[in-house]
Design an enzyme around this catalytic site. Sequence first.
Site, PDB file in Angstrom:
ATOM      1  N   GLY A  51       5.771   8.289 -12.980  1.00 11.01           N
ATOM      2  CA  GLY A  51       5.330   7.266 -12.066  1.00 11.01           C
ATOM      3  C   GLY A  51       5.628   5.967 -12.773  1.00 11.01           C
ATOM      4  O   GLY A  51       5.561   5.858 -14.024  1.00 11.01           O
ATOM      5  N   ARG A 341     -17.437  -1.272   2.193  1.00 11.94           N
ATOM      6  CA  ARG A 341     -16.305  -0.588   3.008  1.00 11.94           C
ATOM      7  C   ARG A 341     -17.015   0.692   3.403  1.00 11.94           C
ATOM      8  O   ARG A 341     -16.870   0.873   4.623  1.00 11.94           O
ATOM      9  CB  ARG A 341     -15.276  -0.161   1.975  1.00 11.94           C
ATOM     10  CG  ARG A 341     -14.461  -1.415   1.448  1.00 11.94           C
ATOM     11  CD  ARG A 341     -13.369  -1.131   0.483  1.00 11.94           C
ATOM     12  NE  ARG A 341     -12.598  -2.180   0.384  1.00 11.94           N
ATOM     13  CZ  ARG A 341     -11.683  -2.063  -0.621  1.00 11.94           C
ATOM     14  NH1 ARG A 341     -11.134  -1.227  -1.038  1.00 11.94           N
ATOM     15  NH2 ARG A 341     -10.808  -3.378  -0.673  1.00 11.94           N
ATOM     16  N   GLU A 436      -4.328   5.905 -10.197  1.00 10.78           N
ATOM     17  CA  GLU A 436      -5.196   6.353  -9.438  1.00 10.78           C
ATOM     18  C   GLU A 436      -5.156   7.873  -9.523  1.00 10.78           C
ATOM     19  O   GLU A 436      -6.036   8.756  -9.038  1.00 10.78           O
ATOM     20  CB  GLU A 436      -4.619   6.159  -8.037  1.00 10.78           C
ATOM     21  CG  GLU A 436      -5.359   6.299  -6.620  1.00 10.78           C
ATOM     22  CD  GLU A 436      -5.102   5.813  -5.561  1.00 10.78           C
ATOM     23  OE1 GLU A 436      -4.269   4.785  -5.525  1.00 10.78           O
ATOM     24  OE2 GLU A 436      -5.593   6.451  -4.339  1.00 10.78           O
ATOM     25  N   ARG A 446     -14.771   2.935  -4.887  1.00  5.09           N
ATOM     26  CA  ARG A 446     -14.075   1.911  -5.579  1.00  5.09           C
ATOM     27  C   ARG A 446     -14.262   0.539  -5.087  1.00  5.09           C
ATOM     28  O   ARG A 446     -14.315   0.211  -3.819  1.00  5.09           O
ATOM     29  CB  ARG A 446     -12.635   2.173  -5.604  1.00  5.09           C
ATOM     30  CG  ARG A 446     -11.784   1.088  -6.467  1.00  5.09           C
ATOM     31  CD  ARG A 446     -10.323   1.203  -6.501  1.00  5.09           C
ATOM     32  NE  ARG A 446      -9.818   1.249  -5.214  1.00  5.09           N
ATOM     33  CZ  ARG A 446      -9.262   0.242  -4.648  1.00  5.09           C
ATOM     34  NH1 ARG A 446      -9.488  -1.189  -5.138  1.00  5.09           N
ATOM     35  NH2 ARG A 446      -8.770   0.415  -3.476  1.00  5.09           N
TER      36      ARG A 446
HETATM   37  C1  LIG Z   1      -2.471  -0.890   1.575  1.00 10.05           C
HETATM   38  C2  LIG Z   1      -3.113  -0.917   0.353  1.00 10.05           C
HETATM   39  C3  LIG Z   1      -3.716  -1.933  -0.061  1.00 10.05           C
HETATM   40  C4  LIG Z   1      -4.333  -2.103  -1.419  1.00 10.05           C
HETATM   41  N1  LIG Z   1      -4.724  -3.134  -1.870  1.00 10.05           N
HETATM   42  C5  LIG Z   1      -5.480  -3.140  -3.127  1.00 10.05           C
HETATM   43  C6  LIG Z   1      -6.029  -4.566  -3.536  1.00 10.05           C
HETATM   44  O1  LIG Z   1      -5.664  -5.625  -3.018  1.00 10.05           O
HETATM   45  N2  LIG Z   1      -6.419  -4.589  -4.956  1.00 10.05           N
HETATM   46  C7  LIG Z   1      -6.646  -3.132  -5.545  1.00 10.05           C
HETATM   47  O2  LIG Z   1      -7.105  -3.393  -6.778  1.00 10.05           O
HETATM   48  N3  LIG Z   1      -6.131  -2.187  -5.212  1.00 10.05           N
HETATM   49  C8  LIG Z   1      -5.519  -2.023  -3.906  1.00 10.05           C
HETATM   50  N4  LIG Z   1      -5.047  -0.924  -3.375  1.00 10.05           N
HETATM   51  C9  LIG Z   1      -4.918   0.312  -4.312  1.00 10.05           C
HETATM   52  C10 LIG Z   1      -4.052   0.285  -5.217  1.00 10.05           C
HETATM   53  O3  LIG Z   1      -2.861  -0.433  -5.137  1.00 10.05           O
HETATM   54  C11 LIG Z   1      -3.405   1.816  -5.929  1.00 10.05           C
HETATM   55  O4  LIG Z   1      -4.741   2.420  -6.207  1.00 10.05           O
HETATM   56  C12 LIG Z   1      -2.648   1.607  -7.113  1.00 10.05           C
HETATM   57  O5  LIG Z   1      -1.509   0.647  -6.970  1.00 10.05           O
HETATM   58  C13 LIG Z   1      -2.372   2.734  -7.524  1.00 10.05           C
HETATM   59  O6  LIG Z   1      -1.091   2.498  -8.644  1.00 10.05           O
HETATM   60  P1  LIG Z   1      -0.819   3.930  -9.470  1.00 10.05           P
HETATM   61  O7  LIG Z   1       0.285   3.203 -10.522  1.00 10.05           O
HETATM   62  O8  LIG Z   1      -1.759   4.500  -9.981  1.00 10.05           O
HETATM   63  O9  LIG Z   1       0.082   4.716  -8.490  1.00 10.05           O
HETATM   64  P2  LIG Z   1       1.476   4.280  -7.368  1.00 10.05           P
HETATM   65  O10 LIG Z   1       1.511   2.955  -7.404  1.00 10.05           O
HETATM   66  O11 LIG Z   1       1.282   5.332  -6.192  1.00 10.05           O
HETATM   67  O12 LIG Z   1       2.480   5.082  -8.169  1.00 10.05           O
HETATM   68  C14 LIG Z   1       2.936   6.427  -8.293  1.00 10.05           C
HETATM   69  C15 LIG Z   1       4.287   6.643  -8.870  1.00 10.05           C
HETATM   70  O13 LIG Z   1       4.316   8.177  -9.079  1.00 10.05           O
HETATM   71  C16 LIG Z   1       5.587   8.485  -8.684  1.00 10.05           C
HETATM   72  N5  LIG Z   1       5.376   9.866  -8.482  1.00 10.05           N
HETATM   73  C17 LIG Z   1       4.358  10.452  -7.724  1.00 10.05           C
HETATM   74  N6  LIG Z   1       4.619  11.615  -7.721  1.00 10.05           N
HETATM   75  C18 LIG Z   1       5.701  12.092  -8.460  1.00 10.05           C
HETATM   76  C19 LIG Z   1       6.430  13.338  -8.725  1.00 10.05           C
HETATM   77  N7  LIG Z   1       5.833  14.501  -8.368  1.00 10.05           N
HETATM   78  N8  LIG Z   1       7.600  13.117  -9.396  1.00 10.05           N
HETATM   79  C20 LIG Z   1       7.994  12.034  -9.870  1.00 10.05           C
HETATM   80  N9  LIG Z   1       7.543  10.643  -9.612  1.00 10.05           N
HETATM   81  C21 LIG Z   1       6.313  10.859  -8.992  1.00 10.05           C
HETATM   82  C22 LIG Z   1       6.221   7.474  -7.703  1.00 10.05           C
HETATM   83  O14 LIG Z   1       7.451   7.669  -7.476  1.00 10.05           O
HETATM   84  C23 LIG Z   1       5.213   6.202  -8.088  1.00 10.05           C
HETATM   85  O15 LIG Z   1       6.410   5.559  -8.906  1.00 10.05           O
HETATM   86  C24 LIG Z   1      -4.435  -0.897  -2.210  1.00 10.05           C
HETATM   87  C25 LIG Z   1      -3.823   0.318  -1.516  1.00 10.05           C
HETATM   88  C26 LIG Z   1      -3.346   0.370  -0.514  1.00 10.05           C
HETATM   89  C27 LIG Z   1      -2.759   1.570   0.210  1.00 10.05           C
END
Ligand SMILES: Cc1cc2nc3c(=O)[nH]c(=O)nc-3n(C[C@H](O)[C@H](O)[C@H](O)COP(=O)(O)OP(=O)(O)OC[C@H]3O[C@@H](n4cnc5c(N)ncnc54)[C@H](O)[C@@H]3O)c2cc1C
Lengths: 646, 248
Positions: A51, A341, A436, A446
Site C-alpha cells: 500500500g 452522517r 483504513e 468515524r
Molecule cells: C471521496 C472520499 C473523500 C474522503 N475525504 C476524507 C476527508 O476529507 N478526510 C478524511 O480524514 N478522510 C477522508 N476520506 C477517507 C480517507 O481518504 C481514507 O480512509 C484514507 O485515505 C485511506 O488511506 P489508506 O492509506 O489506509 O488506504 P488507500 O489510500 O486506499 O491506499 C491503499 C493502498 O493499498 C494498495 N493496495 C491495496 N490492495 C493491494 C494489494 N492486494 N496489493 C498491492 N497493493 C494493494 C493500493 O494500491 C494503495 O496504494 C475520504 C474517502 C473518500 C472515498
Amino acid sequence: MSADDYFREGDPVADTKAPSGPISERWESRRFSGRLVNPANRRKLRVIVVGTGLAGASAAATLGELGYRVSNYCFQDSPRRAHSIAAQGGINAAKNYRGDGDSVHRLFYDTVKGGDFRSRESNVHRLAEVSTEIIDQCVAQGVPFAREYGGLLDNRSFGGAQVSRTFYARGQTGQQLLLGAYQALERQVAAGTVELHTRHEMLELIVVDDRARGIVVRDLVTGEVSTEIADAVVLASGGYGNVFFLSTNAKGCNVTATWRAHRKGAYFANPCYTQIHPTCIPQSGDHQSKLTLMSESLRNDGRVWVPAERGDDRAPGDIPEAERDYYLERRYPAFGNLVPRDIASRAAKAVCDEGRGVGPGGLGVYLDFEAAIGRLGKDAVEAKYGNLFDMYERITGENPYERPMRIYPAVHYTMGGLWVDYDLMSNIPGLFVTGEANFSDHGANRLGASALMQGLSDGYFVLPNTISDYLADGPFEAVADDHEAVAEAREAVNDRIEFFLNNDGDRTVDSFHRELGKIMWEYCGMERTDEGLRKAIGLIGDLKDEFYKRVKVTGGAGELNQQLEKAGRVADFFELGELMCIDALHRTESCGGHFRAESQTEDGEARRDDEQFSYVAAWEHGQTGPVLHKEDLVFEYVKPTQRSYK
Amino acid sequence: MKLKLRIWRQSGAEAKGRMVEYIVDGISEDASFLEMLDVLNEQLIAEGADPVAFDHDCREGICGACSLVIDGQAHGPQAATTTCQLHMRKYRDGDVIDVEPWRAGAFPVIKDLVVDRTAFDRIIAAGGYISAPTGTAPDAHATPVAKQDADAAFAAAACIGCGACVAACPNGSGMLFMAAKVAHLARMPQGQPERHTRVLGMVAEHDASGFGGCTNTGECSAACPKEIGLDVIGQLNRDFRKAAAKAA
Ligand SMILES: Cc1cc2nc3c(=O)[nH]c(=O)nc-3n(C[C@H](O)[C@H](O)[C@H](O)COP(=O)(O)OP(=O)(O)OC[C@H]3O[C@@H](n4cnc5c(N)ncnc54)[C@H](O)[C@@H]3O)c2cc1C
Ligand code: FES
C-alpha cells in the site's frame, strides 16, 4: 436457526498490549518499553509494506529513513494514485491554533463519543496526541495548506465539530497530504532504502512458523507470480467499501490483501461497521460505476428537503414552501442540517422509503442553496463552493445555482478491518496493519477528517516505533523459495488464476459484483434486520456458487488482464460479504454506522446495548465457519452516554 | 444513443497496434465516457473477445490514472476535465469517436490504451521533494507563509500527474509536469534550501527519460485538466539558469 448457528464463539482476545497507567502517559510509556533496533542492524532487516496511500507511503518512507530495507507495493501505476488522493475535506489535529477550547483531551473525547463507544480509549488518545505532530511534519514537507492573510494556517470546523480543528488544502487535502508522503517515499527510493513495486498485487500472505514472513504477488503487466520474503509485513491496503459495488471509493479498492491474511489466521474485526455518507450524487442509471461524494461542508449552507406529499413530481421550483418538508430541521431542531452522517443518511432513506424521494427512481433528496444565495449572494456561495458546484454540473448536467442539488447516501468508509493490538500488530506475529485496513480507532463510526489523521499517525509515528520492538528479535531465519509454506501459498495463487481462466462461464465479473453489491446495500446497508440479514446470507451463498460456475474471464495469465484482477477481488468480496452479514446479525444493538431496526427508540433513533455489546468482535476464519473472539472495551475516561442530536 | 468507436488495440508492448471499430448502442447521456467503455467491454466479454484495457481508478478527476486521447485531444473535448469526468451528453447519436493512448517516447504502450508513466516517478525521485525526515519538524506555525505564496504554491501543486501535458506536446516534453513540482516547492519557504539541486536533478532525469525539449507551444497547459499555467515553466527556466550558473 439462531444467529449462533452461523458461527461459534471462541476464547476472548488474549492481549491487546495496551499499557496501563494514566491515559496521557501510555503512549510515552509504550515507546519507552519497546525495544529499539540499532542502526547497523536495521540494514539487515527487510519490511514489506503493501500500500502506498497515506498509511503505506508514510510508513514506507519513515522506515526507509530509519535505515530498514523496505519493499513497497501498490496495484496502481504510481504510488501517488492510491485512493487517499481523493479525500477532500481535511485532516483533524488538536493544535488549538484558534484558542477555541480545543485540546488533545477534547479530540480524544469527541472521537470516542463519535465512535459511539466502540473504540479503545488508549488508541484514540494516542491518535489525538500524535495529531499535532502530523501537521508539523506535513508543513515541513511543503504541503500547501490553506493559510490566513497573516501567514498562519487556516482551520475550519468540520462534520458538526464545535471547534475549528480541521486543516485543509482547498478541496484537495488528501491529494496534497499524499503527495507529501509520496515525495518523501520517492526520496527514499532515490536513496536506495525503498524498492518500489508498482502494478503489483499481493495475492497471498506467507506464514512460516506462525510468523508473517512474506507475500505472493502478481506482476500485473507480465502476469508473473513471485514471492518475497521479509522479516515483517505491513498491510496498508485501504478499506473494503467496494463490497457494495457502488461506493465513493476508487474502482480498484478491494479487500484482497487483508482477506487473504484473514484466511491465513488474522482476525477480522467489526466488519459490519461501515459508514454511509449522506451527501453523494445519486445513481443516474444501470451504467453507474461509482458514486461521487459531494463535500459535507455543503450542509453548512444547503437545506435538505423533499416534497411533503408522496408522488409530487413537480419541478422543485414549482413546489411552494408550505408543501416542502425540511425533514432534518423538523426532526432535529438543535442540529438541523448538520446532524452526524449516519443520522442524515438514515433520515434520507426514510423519506425515500415513504415514496417522497426525488429524481430517477425516487432515490434522492434536495440540497437547496436558494436561501444561502439569498442571504449571502451568489458570489459568496460561488467563492465557497464553486468547484463543488462545477463538479456537480459536470456529472449531472444540472446547474445547482438554479435548481437544488439532488443527493443520496452512499457507502464511503469502513471502520472494520483486521484486528490489531496497541502496537498495530495483528494476532499473526510480524503482520502489522495500518490505515483504513485496520479496525483500530474509529469504533462504530468515524468522524469527518479523522481518517487522514489516522493513516498518517499510524504510518509516520506509531508503526515506526512499535515495529522495532518486534524486529529487535530479527533478522529471522532465512526461508527457502521451496519451503512448504512458500510453495503452498504460490500454488494457491496459481490455482486460482488457472481456475478463472479455464472456467467455462458465460457471465462477466462485473455482473456478479453489481448483484452482490445490491444484496449488501439492501440488507446490510443503512438499516439491518434479523430477517434481512439471514436472507442476505442465503442470497450471497447462492450467488457465490453461481459465480464459481458461471464467471467468465477472457485473456491469458501472462499479460495485463484487468478481468482476471477483478475476478480475484470479487471472489474475496463474496466471503467478506458473508462475514459482514454474520457480524451484523450477531450484533443485535444499533451503534454508530450499524443500525439494527429492532434496536431503536420510540422516535426512531439508534439504541445501543452496552450491557451486551461493549466489545470488539474479532472474527477468526474457522474451517467450519467463523469463530468469534470478543475483546471487552473498558471506558475509564469517557463515560458512555446515548448520543442525542435533538 | 448509438456510437461508432474506433479504438487503438495493441496486445502488448512489442506488438503492432491498430485502430479497431466497434458499435455501442443504448448509451445513456448521463453515463461517463469510461462507463461507456465499460458497456463496450461487457459486450466484448459476452462475445468472447478481449476487452479494451485502459487505466482508471478514482473516476472523479483526481488520481490521474485515466489517460485517453479522444478525437485527437488528451482527455477529450471538454476543457479542465479528465476523461473520467467527461460525460456522454457531450456527444450525439451517431457520432464517431476515436480513442487512443497517450503517445510519447517516454510513455511506451503496455497494452491497448494503457501506457507506462513511471518516468514521472523517476523525475520526482530525482529531487521533487523537501528533505524533512519524520519527527524532526518544528511547530507548523514556526514559519508563516504569506497567503499569496501558499495559494501560488497550491495552484502548481494541483497537478495530478496524468501526463496529458506530455501527450498534447508535439515534442513529448514533460516540462509542465516537472515545472509544476519545481514551482510548488520553490514558492514555499520550506523549499528554499534544496531549490537549486532540485531543479538540476529533475531536469537531468527528465532529459534522460526520453522526454522531448520544450519549445513553448503551450499545448500542455491547454490540455491540462487542472489548468496548470505556463508561468510554472517560466519559473523553472529561471531557477534552472541560476542553478546551472552557480554549479558551473
Ligand atoms: C471521496 C472520499 C473523500 C474522503 N475525504 C476524507 C476527508 O476529507 N478526510 C478524511 O480524514 N478522510 C477522508 N476520506 C477517507 C480517507 O481518504 C481514507 O480512509 C484514507 O485515505 C485511506 O488511506 P489508506 O492509506 O489506509 O488506504 P488507500 O489510500 O486506499 O491506499 C491503499 C493502498 O493499498 C494498495 N493496495 C491495496 N490492495 C493491494 C494489494 N492486494 N496489493 C498491492 N497493493 C494493494 C493500493 O494500491 C494503495 O496504494 C475520504 C474517502 C473518500 C472515498
Ligand atoms: S480515473 Fe482518476 S483522474 Fe480519472
